[in-house]
Design an enzyme around this catalytic site. Structure first.
Site, PDB file in Angstrom:
ATOM      1  N   SER A   1       2.758  27.707  17.770  1.00 33.45           N
ATOM      2  CA  SER A   1       2.847  26.258  17.894  1.00 33.45           C
ATOM      3  C   SER A   1       1.455  25.697  17.640  1.00 33.45           C
ATOM      4  CB  SER A   1       3.341  25.887  19.291  1.00 33.45           C
ATOM      5  OG  SER A   1       3.341  24.489  19.439  1.00 33.45           O
TER       6      SER A   1
ATOM      7  N   GLY B   1      -3.849 -12.441  -1.546  1.00 35.11           N
ATOM      8  CA  GLY B   1      -4.956 -13.330  -1.225  1.00 35.11           C
ATOM      9  C   GLY B   1      -6.304 -12.645  -1.072  1.00 35.11           C
TER      10      GLY B   1
ATOM     11  N   ARG C   1       7.841  -9.542  -6.696  1.00 33.05           N
ATOM     12  CA  ARG C   1       7.590  -8.172  -6.230  1.00 33.05           C
ATOM     13  C   ARG C   1       8.577  -7.905  -5.115  1.00 33.05           C
ATOM     14  NH1 ARG C   1       2.128 -10.252  -3.481  1.00 33.05           N
ATOM     15  NH2 ARG C   1       3.239 -11.682  -2.174  1.00 33.05           N
TER      16      ARG C   1
ATOM     17  N   TYR D   1       9.643  23.138  13.188  1.00 37.95           N
ATOM     18  CA  TYR D   1       9.876  21.958  14.013  1.00 37.95           C
ATOM     19  C   TYR D   1       8.593  21.196  14.289  1.00 37.95           C
ATOM     20  CZ  TYR D   1       8.101  24.630  18.025  1.00 37.95           C
ATOM     21  OH  TYR D   1       7.313  25.353  18.876  1.00 37.95           O
TER      22      TYR D   1
ATOM     23  N   ARG E   1      -5.729 -13.933 -13.411  1.00 36.32           N
ATOM     24  CA  ARG E   1      -5.188 -13.533 -12.103  1.00 36.32           C
ATOM     25  C   ARG E   1      -5.508 -12.084 -11.783  1.00 36.32           C
ATOM     26  NH1 ARG E   1       1.087 -15.089 -12.383  1.00 36.32           N
ATOM     27  NH2 ARG E   1       0.793 -15.132 -10.121  1.00 36.32           N
TER      28      ARG E   1
ATOM     29  N   HIS F   1      -8.875   8.256  26.290  1.00 34.60           N
ATOM     30  CA  HIS F   1      -7.910   8.893  27.184  1.00 34.60           C
ATOM     31  C   HIS F   1      -6.746   7.961  27.477  1.00 34.60           C
ATOM     32  CE1 HIS F   1      -6.269   9.998  31.167  1.00 34.60           C
ATOM     33  NE2 HIS F   1      -6.407  11.236  30.709  1.00 34.60           N
TER      34      HIS F   1
ATOM     35  N   LYS G   1       1.248  -7.060 -10.034  1.00 36.02           N
ATOM     36  CA  LYS G   1       1.579  -8.389 -10.542  1.00 36.02           C
ATOM     37  C   LYS G   1       1.865  -8.335 -12.042  1.00 36.02           C
ATOM     38  CE  LYS G   1      -0.809 -11.688  -8.668  1.00 36.02           C
ATOM     39  NZ  LYS G   1      -2.147 -12.244  -8.387  1.00 36.02           N
TER      40      LYS G   1
ATOM     41  N   MET H   1      -8.062 -10.938  -3.432  1.00 36.01           N
ATOM     42  CA  MET H   1      -8.955 -11.017  -4.583  1.00 36.01           C
ATOM     43  C   MET H   1      -8.844 -12.409  -5.190  1.00 36.01           C
ATOM     44  SD  MET H   1      -8.548  -7.209  -6.123  1.00 36.01           S
ATOM     45  CE  MET H   1      -6.786  -7.302  -6.181  1.00 36.01           C
TER      46      MET H   1
ATOM     47  N   CYS I   1       2.870  20.929  18.192  1.00 37.78           N
ATOM     48  CA  CYS I   1       3.045  20.193  19.436  1.00 37.78           C
ATOM     49  C   CYS I   1       1.915  19.224  19.700  1.00 37.78           C
ATOM     50  CB  CYS I   1       3.219  21.156  20.600  1.00 37.78           C
ATOM     51  SG  CYS I   1       1.764  22.164  20.895  1.00 37.78           S
TER      52      CYS I   1
HETATM   53  P1  ADP Z   1      -2.389 -14.430  -5.420  1.00 43.17           P
HETATM   54  O1  ADP Z   1      -2.363 -13.002  -5.791  1.00 43.17           O
HETATM   55  O2  ADP Z   1      -3.433 -14.778  -4.438  1.00 43.17           O
HETATM   56  O3  ADP Z   1      -1.018 -14.946  -5.083  1.00 43.17           O
HETATM   57  P2  ADP Z   1      -1.993 -15.548  -8.028  1.00 43.17           P
HETATM   58  O4  ADP Z   1      -2.603 -14.857  -9.190  1.00 43.17           O
HETATM   59  O5  ADP Z   1      -0.553 -15.263  -7.818  1.00 43.17           O
HETATM   60  O6  ADP Z   1      -2.839 -15.217  -6.744  1.00 43.17           O
HETATM   61  O7  ADP Z   1      -2.264 -17.087  -8.280  1.00 43.17           O
HETATM   62  C1  ADP Z   1      -2.444 -18.078  -7.304  1.00 43.17           C
HETATM   63  C2  ADP Z   1      -1.458 -19.211  -7.496  1.00 43.17           C
HETATM   64  O8  ADP Z   1      -1.559 -19.763  -8.802  1.00 43.17           O
HETATM   65  C3  ADP Z   1      -0.041 -18.734  -7.363  1.00 43.17           C
HETATM   66  O9  ADP Z   1       0.700 -19.678  -6.634  1.00 43.17           O
HETATM   67  C4  ADP Z   1       0.450 -18.665  -8.772  1.00 43.17           C
HETATM   68  O10 ADP Z   1       1.829 -18.870  -8.845  1.00 43.17           O
HETATM   69  C5  ADP Z   1      -0.313 -19.759  -9.453  1.00 43.17           C
HETATM   70  N1  ADP Z   1      -0.474 -19.455 -10.862  1.00 43.17           N
HETATM   71  C6  ADP Z   1      -1.024 -18.328 -11.369  1.00 43.17           C
HETATM   72  N2  ADP Z   1      -0.969 -18.357 -12.732  1.00 43.17           N
HETATM   73  C7  ADP Z   1      -0.368 -19.499 -13.069  1.00 43.17           C
HETATM   74  C8  ADP Z   1       0.012 -20.076 -14.327  1.00 43.17           C
HETATM   75  N3  ADP Z   1      -0.231 -19.453 -15.487  1.00 43.17           N
HETATM   76  N4  ADP Z   1       0.612 -21.288 -14.320  1.00 43.17           N
HETATM   77  C9  ADP Z   1       0.847 -21.911 -13.137  1.00 43.17           C
HETATM   78  N5  ADP Z   1       0.536 -21.420 -11.926  1.00 43.17           N
HETATM   79  C10 ADP Z   1      -0.068 -20.231 -11.896  1.00 43.17           C
HETATM   80 MG    MG Z   2       0.586 -14.744  -6.118  1.00 42.26          MG
END
Ligand code: ADP
Ligand code: MG
Ligand code: MG
Length: 899
Positions: free
Chosen positions: A778, A100, A335, A866, A91, A451, A22, A102, A846
């Site tokens: 083999s 989702g 991503r 192979y 984040r 099995h 991220k 963490m 094999c």
């Molecule tokens: P996840 O990895 O579970 O998607 P995120 O870190 O992306 O968690 O954040 C959860 C939600 O909060 C996402 O929809 C993200 O776009 C939003 N979000 C994160 N940081 C900000 C920010 N600085 N301003 C507005 N929305 C945010």
């Molecule tokens: Mg996200």
């Protein structure tokens, strides 16, 4: 000095290991000039240091303060300032995407004072209290560990009281009230107050994100996705932008193409007046992106442009999180996006057509696992009823048939053209004919390498195993489900081996166009074109040959249509089953040479016919025939069954059948405590007179017959379970003697390479010696895994493998994915020493691992000639062999984002 914090402007997509996916991608978008709210990233290194010591790494908080000051300066606002506060999000984000899994905390910086400042500065009181409510809720559950459902319940009660169908119908006063309730909840649950210091909020949120790396959800996810436990997560701290500022604001997610079909064009969901987490949380119904186009054409146009920019920059489908704050678009995440197998192939092909990717690059974008998924027919899940039972998805695909409870019935009913599903408590080699005849196999016992599972996968047959909630009553020919539904023999059910589900009745099937293409060459649309292109490219670049494991002419022919370049393992034991079992019995029970010779002589023409068929199907390609391998008592009836029969006869006062008595004697005599380590493989050949001679003669005569018919039979003879060179030398002498005999008798010279399986550690360790007597090696990696680990595959699965997997002792069963460190080392050593002693020694695999992508990459790197796998895995192996040739040795982090 170690450095833990990086500004967005300092990072880039190549730094995902340090900054998390991220963070690295936010940095990349910043560098591309896209509108990203400013921020910084605390590295995974800091997380690892924190998790290792339990203490904040030295200097980290100082660095955070310095970077925060820069963000504050740029924004012209201070974190949590009472008049016009800057808010940030904290984040999580590891190198591999773990959606989702963490934690993330939004709206850090609000407290009882600054919430008023925010209301004032934004001119929107409801928004300020909504943001504060979110912070207290997220901070309370994520950082302070309060049960999340407590907040949700409190909110539900208030909505009920206000008659509010959703959170939009709560006003500023309601939200302020909620904040007070939430704060009280926190105090009651923890004995601590929600912290009023923004700096403390930030610090604790960062540490909570670090800790969430080891949360239960995250760990389970990593185990399933084979992501190492020691990577750690980075933490992104970023200025908040607000989608909850009213109808001219909102949040959404978008894909640069349709991730289901791969079709080009922006695709996604939008939620007006919402913060990002609402979009996925499903608090309100989202609308299609086309709605954003209507509401805010300018932002929509910008989004489309940025999407295009991202796709050409990343040269792949991207997914995007965005927020519109009062008509201004902000990019919050991107991503390379997850997609279906179908989209994977079509997108790679399309990007190659557009010239964005080279054909080689396009090949790296698809995988054998995806191809395998596309090869199975599927159920139309929109049309299935509720599930009857769930079990382990052991062998993918979808099948419909009438329930039967034993192998013989399966064979009998299938012979009339009926489709059947074989249901057993668990299967044994005895059930093989029934498994062959059935559309699917369903067991209530055993795991992914039981099995039933292993054999079904080998045959490309649908299998759900270990459906523990089923009670299978073979006696009354029925099974009972958890809900007490009794399913009698003959009832039609549907088995989904991809999902591990069983449905009542005949669920409608959708055929696989990809399999049809592979079988017939018929291209029926974008998907088959894309698959064809990828396989063509793989064939052009791969070095590994791909052969098939096949024991029948039908399997051999199919394997060939799927592109097999020969047979790497033709097992002869299956040829001893069914009606021929009688003859095998006679051979085993023979008291005189004469009797034994008579039994063998009766088997000879049958074996010859088998080989003629297979050599014809594989004409011009090598066929490696393995001499009989399993212990002989596998061909005799069950000991207990016989004993019971005899005892019953005696109890009735009669005399037991003398044949039964004789059989029981033989079975008892041959009983072994550990048959896997007993009289089997080459040992059988060396001590059972005439057996090898019969089998080799059958091969040689088949070769003669095929040669006379104008064919090019390329039989190879393979000796199983060699432990030392002397065994192979003796066996080889016998083989050569028979080949010479047949050549002399027929006047047709028969020359077959003679090689051996390497499936015992001792064989691998003395490979240099063994190679003197072998034309090829083999690697029988199934047995080699059993004997290297000292695991009996059929026993470990049910007993303790799941515990081993849970404890992370290995990331995947070594029977599914080659254990490179141990078993793999033996393969490397034997290959190197075998070749040193015998230049030109041919080497292959094999075992089941031959069709497993991860293992196959290892075999490529080891330089084997192979791999051989079940016919249905042949296209998968071709594709992966191509990918292996393009890549440095495969990255073991399979859950990782693509580069
Ligand atoms: P996840 O990895 O579970 O998607 P995120 O870190 O992306 O968690 O954040 C959860 C939600 O909060 C996402 O929809 C993200 O776009 C939003 N979000 C994160 N940081 C900000 C920010 N600085 N301003 C507005 N929305 C945010
Ligand atoms: Mg996200
Ligand atoms: Mg073996």
């Amino acid at each position: 000095m170690v450095r833990y914090v990086y500004d967005f402007a300092e990072g880039g997509r190549g730094m995902a290991g340090l900054l998390g996916g991220k963070g690295a991608n936010l940095a990349e978008m910043t560098r591309m000039g896209l509108p990203v709210p400013p921020g910084f990233i605390v590295s995974t290194e800091a997380c690892r240091a924190f998790l290792a010591t339990g203490a904040e790494p030295e200097g980290m908080s100082r660095e955070i303060s310095a970077h925060l000051s820069a963000v504050e300066a740029a924004a012209g606002r201070r974190l949590g300032h009472p008049d016009d506060p800057l808010l940030v999000s904290v984040r999580s984000g590891a190198r591999p995407s773990m959606p989702g899994m963490m934690e993330t905390v939004l709206d850090i910086g609000l407290d009882d004072a600054s919430v008023l400042g925010l209301a004032e500065a934004s001119g929107n009181e409801r928004f300020a209290w909504d943001s504060y409510r979110r912070l207290v809720q997220m901070f309370g559950s994520t950082v302070m560990g309060v049960e999340a459902s407590l907040f949700e319940e409190a909110m539900a009660v208030l909505k009920e009281a206000r008659d509010a169908p959703d959170d939009m119908h709560l006003d500023a006063r309601d939200l302020a009230e909620l904040v007070e309730m939430f704060k009280k909840l926190i105090y009651d649950a923890t004995g601590h107050d929600f912290p009023q210091s923004p700096a403390e909020q930030l610090r604790r949120a960062v540490l909570a994100v670090f800790r969430s790396w080891n949360g239960e959800r995250a760990r389970l996810y990593r185990r399933r996705e084979h992501i190492p436990d020691d990577l750690g997560t980075a933490v992104t701290v970023q200025r908040m932008v607000f989608g909850n500022l009213g109808p001219d604001s909102g949040s959404g997610v978008a894909f640069t193409r349709d991730p289901v079909t791969g079709r080009p064009g922006l695709y996604g969901d939008y939620l007006p007046d919402a913060q990002g987490e609402d979009v996925v949380a499903g608090v309100r119904n989202t609308v299609a992106l086309t709605e954003l186009r209507r509401l805010d054409p300018h932002s929509y146009d910008q989004l489309r442009q940025y999407a295009q920019a991202l796709e050409s920059h990343y040269r792949d489908l991207c997914d995007i999180e965005f927020t519109v704050e009062r008509g201004r678009l902000w990019m919050l995440q991107t991503r390379v996006g997850k997609r279906t197998a179908e989209a994977s192939f079509t997108i790679a092909a399309e990007l190659a057509d557009e010239g964005v990717l080279t054909p080689d690059e396009a090949l790296t974008r698809v995988s054998g696992d995806e191809l395998a998924r596309l090869m199975f027919p599927r159920f139309d899940t929109s049309a299935t009823g509720p599930v009857l039972a769930r079990g382990v998805p052991a062998s993918p695909g979808a099948a419909v048939g009438a329930v039967v409870f034993d192998s013989a019935t399966a064979v009998r009913r299938a012979a009339t053209g009926e489709k059947v599903v074989l249901v057993r408590h668990e299967t044994t080699p005895d059930d093989l004919p029934g498994m062959v005849a059935a559309q699917a196999v369903l067991t209530s016992h055993g795991g992914r390498t039981s099995h039933a599972a292993v054999v079904a996968r080998g045959m490309g047959k649908v299998c759900v195993c270990g459906a523990g909630e089923l009670r299978v009553h073979a006696g009354t020919r029925s099974f009972t489900t958890l809900d007490g539904i009794v399913v009698e023999e003959g009832t039609v059910i549907s088995v989904d081996g991809t999902a591990g589900a069983v449905y009542p009745g005949a669920a409608p099937l959708v055929d696989s166009a990809v399999t049809r293409y592979l079988e017939t060459g018929e291209r029926s649309g974008d998907l088959t074109e894309a698959v064809a292109g990828a396989l063509q490219q793989a064939d052009a670049v791969r070095r590994l040959e791909v052969r098939a494991n096949a024991d029948t002419p039908e399997d051999a022919a199919r394997a060939r249509r799927f592109g097999a370049q020969g047979i790497g393992l033709c097992r002869t034991e299956h040829m001893f089953l069914g009606e021929r079992r009688k003859l095998v019995e006679e051979m085993i029970l023979a008291r005189t040479d004469h009797q034994r010779r008579r039994a063998l002589a009766a088997l000879l023409p049958l074996q010859r016919r088998d080989f003629i068929g297979i050599l014809a199907a594989m004409d011009g390609l090598p066929v490696t025939i393995r001499l009989l391998d399993p212990p002989l008592h596998e061909f005799l009836p069950d000991r207990t069954g016989l004993a019971v029969r005899i005892a019953t006869a005696e109890a009735r006062g009669g005399l037991p059948d003398p044949h039964d008595v004789e059989l029981l004697e033989a079975v008892s005599r041959m009983h072994e405590e550990n048959p896997m380590l007993g009289l089997r493989g080459v040992r059988l050949g060396l001590v059972v007179p005439g057996l090898v001679a019969m089998q080799v003669r059958a091969v040689a005569e088949a070769v003669v017959e095929r040669t006379r018919a104008g064919g090019t039979p390329l039989a190879e003879i393979m000796v199983p379970l060699i432990g030392c060179v002397e065994e192979l030398r003796l066996e080889r002498d016998e083989v050569e003697r028979v080949l010479a005999e047949v050549s002399a008798e027929t006047g047709v010279p028969v020359r077959c390479p003679v090689g051996t399986m390497i499936e015992l550690p001792r064989a691998a360790l003395t490979a240099g010696r063994i190679a003197e007597q072998a034309d090829f090696f083999s690697f029988g990696t199934n047995d080699l895994t059993q004997t290297t680990w000292g695991f009996s595959r059929d026993d470990v699965e049910a007993e303790f493998f799941s515990a081993y997997l849970d404890k992370g002792i290995f990331p995947a069963s070594p029977f599914e994915r080659l254990d490179r460190e141990g078993v793999g080392r033996l393969v490397e050593l034997a290959t190197a020493e075998g070749r040193a002693a015998h230049p030109g020694l041919k080497t292959g695999v094999c075992g089941e691992h031959g069709g497993d992508p991860d293992s196959l990459h290892f075999f490529h790197a080891t330089g084997l000639d192979y791999v051989s796998c079940s016919p249905f895995r042949v296209p998968v192996a071709r594709l992966e062999a191509g990918r292996a040739a393009l890549r440095p040795p495969a990255d073991r982090v399979t859950g990782a984002e693509r580069p």
